[in-house]
Write a protein that holds these residues in place. Sequence first.
Motif, short mmCIF file in Angstrom:
data_model
loop_
_atom_site.label_atom_id
_atom_site.label_comp_id
_atom_site.label_asym_id
_atom_site.label_seq_id
_atom_site.Cartn_x
_atom_site.Cartn_y
_atom_site.Cartn_z
N ARG A 198 12.51 -5.36 -26.79
CA ARG A 198 11.08 -5.73 -26.72
C ARG A 198 10.73 -6.74 -27.81
N PHE A 239 13.15 -0.91 -31.37
CA PHE A 239 13.17 -1.43 -29.98
C PHE A 239 13.52 -2.92 -30.00
N LEU A 263 10.91 6.82 -18.35
CA LEU A 263 12.19 7.13 -17.69
C LEU A 263 12.08 8.42 -16.88
N ASP A 311 20.41 5.82 -22.19
CA ASP A 311 18.94 5.79 -22.17
C ASP A 311 18.47 5.99 -20.73
N THR A 328 18.86 9.67 -24.51
CA THR A 328 17.46 9.48 -24.90
C THR A 328 16.64 9.32 -23.63
N LYS A 347 11.04 13.39 -29.73
CA LYS A 347 10.69 11.99 -29.95
C LYS A 347 9.20 11.91 -30.25
N ARG A 407 19.24 -4.51 -24.00
CA ARG A 407 19.12 -5.28 -22.75
C ARG A 407 20.47 -5.72 -22.18
N THR A 431 21.30 3.35 -27.97
CA THR A 431 21.04 4.00 -26.69
C THR A 431 20.93 2.92 -25.64
N ALA A 479 17.50 0.90 -29.89
CA ALA A 479 16.95 1.18 -28.56
C ALA A 479 16.42 -0.09 -27.92
N SER A 480 16.03 0.06 -26.65
CA SER A 480 15.54 -1.09 -25.88
C SER A 480 16.64 -2.15 -25.77
N ASN A 506 12.34 8.98 -22.23
CA ASN A 506 10.95 8.72 -22.65
C ASN A 506 10.07 9.00 -21.42
O1 G3P Z 1 14.03 4.91 -24.69
C1 G3P Z 1 13.51 4.01 -25.59
C2 G3P Z 1 13.81 2.57 -25.29
O2 G3P Z 1 15.20 2.38 -25.23
C3 G3P Z 1 13.09 1.98 -24.13
O3 G3P Z 1 13.51 0.70 -23.88
O4 G3P Z 1 13.79 -0.77 -21.96
O5 G3P Z 1 11.63 0.45 -22.20
O6 G3P Z 1 12.23 -1.42 -23.76
P1 G3P Z 1 12.75 -0.32 -22.90
#
Ligand code: G3P
Length: 216
Positions: free
Chosen positions: A133, A130, A31, A6, A26, A84, A167, A184, A164-165, A28
């Motif tokens: 989060r 996610f 990023l 990611d 991935t 996406k 940690r 990811t 995703a997301s 966004n």
């Molecule tokens: O790319 C999508 C996601 O993995 C973003 O995660 O760390 O911004 O909550 P995060």
Amino acid sequence: MKLFLDTANLKEIDEINKWGVLDGITTNPSLLAKEGKIGFEAHVREICNLVDGPVSVEVTSTNFSGILKEGREIASWAENIVIKVPMTPDGLRAVSELRYDGIDTNVTLCFSPNQALLAAKAGARFVSPFIGRLDENGQDGMILIAEMVKIFQNYHFNTEILVASVRHPRHVTEAAKLGADAATIPFDSFKKLIGHPLTDSGLEKFLSDWKNAKIK
Ligand code: G3P
């Protein structure tokens, strides 16, 4: 289980790619913004050249026609791009339309099993729950993954669950135990997957024993 990185950072991609276990990337908008002064198209093309697997690139339009236009444009940059799309009514509508064009999608910002169900019904290739989060919001991201796995199995959806997301490494282990298709993972957490102090001390001992050995 597929492992994606990611990130939009080329050095990070190159480093992990050398391990031979990377299935895709991935990105966004956040990023990509972290990479500073880059050309969007040129940078995405570079990422796509570095890896064989799918590279998710997010649209920033929020209305149906804008998502379609942007999605079609971005998808034309490389064979392995996945568009996406946000989990909204316009986003969902665009998923079906892009699919008709033969363009793969990844529905992002998924926080509930019903959102995931809708993304699968629309024909997304991936849906991105996610989990980090959700955990930070006082919920349990892994409960969502378990519910999604069950629902997708019940109805034989082909949509892949792309956790995703993430940690920390434990998120990857838990997602794998539940049968998620992919995770990811940010660079720092990805590097933590390989490390263990007993591996380091074990290797050190093997090497020092070998150095002191009388073997010819
Ligand atoms: O790319 C999508 C996601 O993995 C973003 O995660 O760390 O911004 O909550 P995060």
